[in-house]
Motif scaffolding. Structure first.
Motif, PDB file in Angstrom:
ATOM      1  N   VAL A  28       3.194 -16.207   5.963  1.00 24.63           N
ATOM      2  CA  VAL A  28       2.064 -16.431   6.865  1.00 24.63           C
ATOM      3  C   VAL A  28       2.169 -17.740   7.636  1.00 24.63           C
ATOM      4  CG1 VAL A  28       0.562 -15.090   5.348  1.00 24.63           C
ATOM      5  CG2 VAL A  28       0.601 -17.590   5.160  1.00 24.63           C
ATOM      6  N   ALA A  29       3.222 -18.507   7.384  1.00 23.64           N
ATOM      7  CA  ALA A  29       3.333 -19.829   8.000  1.00 23.64           C
ATOM      8  C   ALA A  29       3.245 -19.775   9.517  1.00 23.64           C
ATOM      9  CB  ALA A  29       4.643 -20.502   7.582  1.00 23.64           C
ATOM     10  N   GLU A  30       3.799 -18.734  10.124  1.00 27.04           N
ATOM     11  CA  GLU A  30       3.824 -18.645  11.572  1.00 27.04           C
ATOM     12  C   GLU A  30       2.544 -18.035  12.152  1.00 27.04           C
ATOM     13  OE1 GLU A  30       6.211 -19.999  13.250  1.00 27.04           O
ATOM     14  OE2 GLU A  30       7.286 -20.527  11.412  1.00 27.04           O
ATOM     15  N   SER A  31       1.802 -17.296  11.329  1.00 29.48           N
ATOM     16  CA  SER A  31       0.649 -16.569  11.844  1.00 29.48           C
ATOM     17  C   SER A  31      -0.697 -17.214  11.530  1.00 29.48           C
ATOM     18  CB  SER A  31       0.639 -15.134  11.273  1.00 29.48           C
ATOM     19  OG  SER A  31       0.606 -15.160   9.859  1.00 29.48           O
ATOM     20  N   VAL A  32      -0.700 -18.228  10.631  1.00 30.63           N
ATOM     21  CA  VAL A  32      -1.951 -18.883  10.259  1.00 30.63           C
ATOM     22  C   VAL A  32      -1.905 -20.336  10.696  1.00 30.63           C
ATOM     23  CG1 VAL A  32      -3.427 -19.575   8.336  1.00 30.63           C
ATOM     24  CG2 VAL A  32      -2.310 -17.338   8.304  1.00 30.63           C
ATOM     25  N   GLU A  33      -2.982 -20.797  11.307  1.00 29.31           N
ATOM     26  CA  GLU A  33      -3.063 -22.172  11.783  1.00 29.31           C
ATOM     27  C   GLU A  33      -3.633 -23.073  10.684  1.00 29.31           C
ATOM     28  OE1 GLU A  33      -2.552 -25.406  13.613  1.00 29.31           O
ATOM     29  OE2 GLU A  33      -2.015 -23.581  14.700  1.00 29.31           O
ATOM     30  N   PHE A  34      -2.820 -24.013  10.209  1.00 28.31           N
ATOM     31  CA  PHE A  34      -3.254 -24.926   9.158  1.00 28.31           C
ATOM     32  C   PHE A  34      -3.658 -26.284   9.716  1.00 28.31           C
ATOM     33  CE2 PHE A  34      -0.755 -21.892   6.723  1.00 28.31           C
ATOM     34  CZ  PHE A  34      -1.536 -21.715   5.587  1.00 28.31           C
ATOM     35  N   GLY A  35      -3.406 -26.514  10.977  1.00 29.35           N
ATOM     36  CA  GLY A  35      -3.747 -27.793  11.585  1.00 29.35           C
ATOM     37  C   GLY A  35      -2.549 -28.703  11.663  1.00 29.35           C
ATOM     38  N   ASN A  36      -1.864 -28.944  10.541  1.00 29.47           N
ATOM     39  CA  ASN A  36      -0.648 -29.758  10.508  1.00 29.47           C
ATOM     40  C   ASN A  36       0.097 -29.460   9.216  1.00 29.47           C
ATOM     41  OD1 ASN A  36      -1.700 -31.609   8.360  1.00 29.47           O
ATOM     42  ND2 ASN A  36      -3.146 -32.178   9.983  1.00 29.47           N
ATOM     43  N   ASP A  37       1.320 -29.991   9.112  1.00 26.05           N
ATOM     44  CA  ASP A  37       2.150 -29.722   7.942  1.00 26.05           C
ATOM     45  C   ASP A  37       1.507 -30.232   6.657  1.00 26.05           C
ATOM     46  OD1 ASP A  37       4.031 -28.464   9.436  1.00 26.05           O
ATOM     47  OD2 ASP A  37       5.319 -30.229   9.683  1.00 26.05           O
ATOM     48  N   GLY A  38       0.826 -31.390   6.766  1.00 27.26           N
ATOM     49  CA  GLY A  38       0.173 -31.938   5.589  1.00 27.26           C
ATOM     50  C   GLY A  38      -0.914 -31.016   5.062  1.00 27.26           C
ATOM     51  N   ALA A  39      -1.680 -30.431   5.970  1.00 27.80           N
ATOM     52  CA  ALA A  39      -2.746 -29.511   5.571  1.00 27.80           C
ATOM     53  C   ALA A  39      -2.157 -28.267   4.924  1.00 27.80           C
ATOM     54  CB  ALA A  39      -3.594 -29.124   6.783  1.00 27.80           C
ATOM     55  N   ARG A  40      -1.018 -27.810   5.450  1.00 29.89           N
ATOM     56  CA  ARG A  40      -0.368 -26.623   4.881  1.00 29.89           C
ATOM     57  C   ARG A  40       0.116 -26.904   3.465  1.00 29.89           C
ATOM     58  NH1 ARG A  40       4.484 -24.571   3.813  1.00 29.89           N
ATOM     59  NH2 ARG A  40       4.850 -22.331   4.115  1.00 29.89           N
ATOM     60  N   GLU A  41       0.742 -28.070   3.257  1.00 28.69           N
ATOM     61  CA  GLU A  41       1.250 -28.414   1.928  1.00 28.69           C
ATOM     62  C   GLU A  41       0.110 -28.590   0.932  1.00 28.69           C
ATOM     63  OE1 GLU A  41       4.373 -28.327   1.003  1.00 28.69           O
ATOM     64  OE2 GLU A  41       4.792 -27.660   3.034  1.00 28.69           O
ATOM     65  N   THR A  42      -1.004 -29.168   1.389  1.00 29.00           N
ATOM     66  CA  THR A  42      -2.164 -29.327   0.512  1.00 29.00           C
ATOM     67  C   THR A  42      -2.735 -27.973   0.126  1.00 29.00           C
ATOM     68  OG1 THR A  42      -2.720 -31.462   1.504  1.00 29.00           O
ATOM     69  CG2 THR A  42      -4.479 -30.315   0.317  1.00 29.00           C
ATOM     70  N   ALA A  43      -2.857 -27.077   1.118  1.00 26.23           N
ATOM     71  CA  ALA A  43      -3.376 -25.734   0.855  1.00 26.23           C
ATOM     72  C   ALA A  43      -2.469 -24.981  -0.113  1.00 26.23           C
ATOM     73  CB  ALA A  43      -3.516 -24.954   2.164  1.00 26.23           C
TER      74      ALA A  43
END
Length: 224
Positions: A82-97
């Motif tokens: 889902v990395a390409e299809s979901v907006e996490f805001g930034n890489d840090g937010a993605r890693e935290t999630a």
């Protein structure tokens, strides 16, 4: 709703139902045994090993650890898709999630193992599921703690002592990795989570601790 909200909820629920699969009960039934009525009455790998033999007990331990591992590792697989299809805001937010989702999967698996909806919310002590889940979420820390488990088991031949030692050393391992191996990416969120796991393991072994104090805890001491 933000992905940082619904992903952890989904992974907790998935982890719970994975953890709730009662492998100890299933394996014991193949031997014609009601695991709740023999030995310590606990539906876990240790009691199955004591009653049904080493092979059966090790099988249960592996399966219980596997369901924990899958619950904690599944978020990595899903986030990869889902990395390409979901907006996490930034890489840090993605890693935290991702980290939060892994811990929720881990917590769900352990909760399901200890309070299985398939066993009227009864279950095992949660050690094997915790080990498997931690291997999926923070492998280096749990491998260090497993060394402590092995040392205490072969010293005492009592699984409860080894499991409690594992739980106590786990946050110590996380702290050491934060301080001396920062490249591994461990942070204080891992440390505090390990502290929670330590408390949980000790609480789940309260009956074993009472038996240890009375000198009544079962062991796997070698026969002379």
């Amino acid at each position: 709703m933000s992905p940082t909200i619904y992903f952890p909820i989904i992974f907790f629920v998935v982890g719970y139902f994975l953890g709730a699969i009662p492998f100890a009960v299933i394996v014991a039934k193949r031997f014609g045994v009601d695991i709740f009525k023999v030995g310590s009455g606990n539906p876990g790998a240790t009691n199955v090993k004591r009653v049904c033999g080493k092979k059966a007990g090790n099988t249960v331990f592996f399966l219980d650890a596997l369901k924990g591992f899958v619950a904690a590792f599944l978020p990595i697989v899903v986030f990869g898709f889902v990395a390409e299809s979901v907006e996490f805001g930034n890489d840090g937010a993605r890693e935290t999630a991702l980290a939060i989702s892994q811990f929720c999967g881990l917590a769900g698996a352990v909760a399901g193992h200890c309070f299985s909806c398939f066993l009227k919310f009864k279950g095992g002590k949660g050690v094997s599921a915790t080990i498997g889940a931690l291997l999926g979420a923070m492998p280096v820390a749990v491998l260090l703690a497993l060394v402590v488990w092995v040392i205490f088991y072969f010293w005492s031949r009592i699984v409860a002592i080894a499991s409690i030692a594992f739980g106590i050393f786990l946050p110590c391992a996380a702290f050491l990795l934060i301080k001396f191996a920062p490249a591994l990416g461990y942070g204080f969120v891992h440390f505090w989570f390990c502290c929670a796991i330590m408390i949980f393991i000790i609480v789940m072994h309260h009956s074993n601790i009472r038996r240890l104090i009375r000198g009544e805890e079962n062991s796997f001491a070698k026969k002379k």
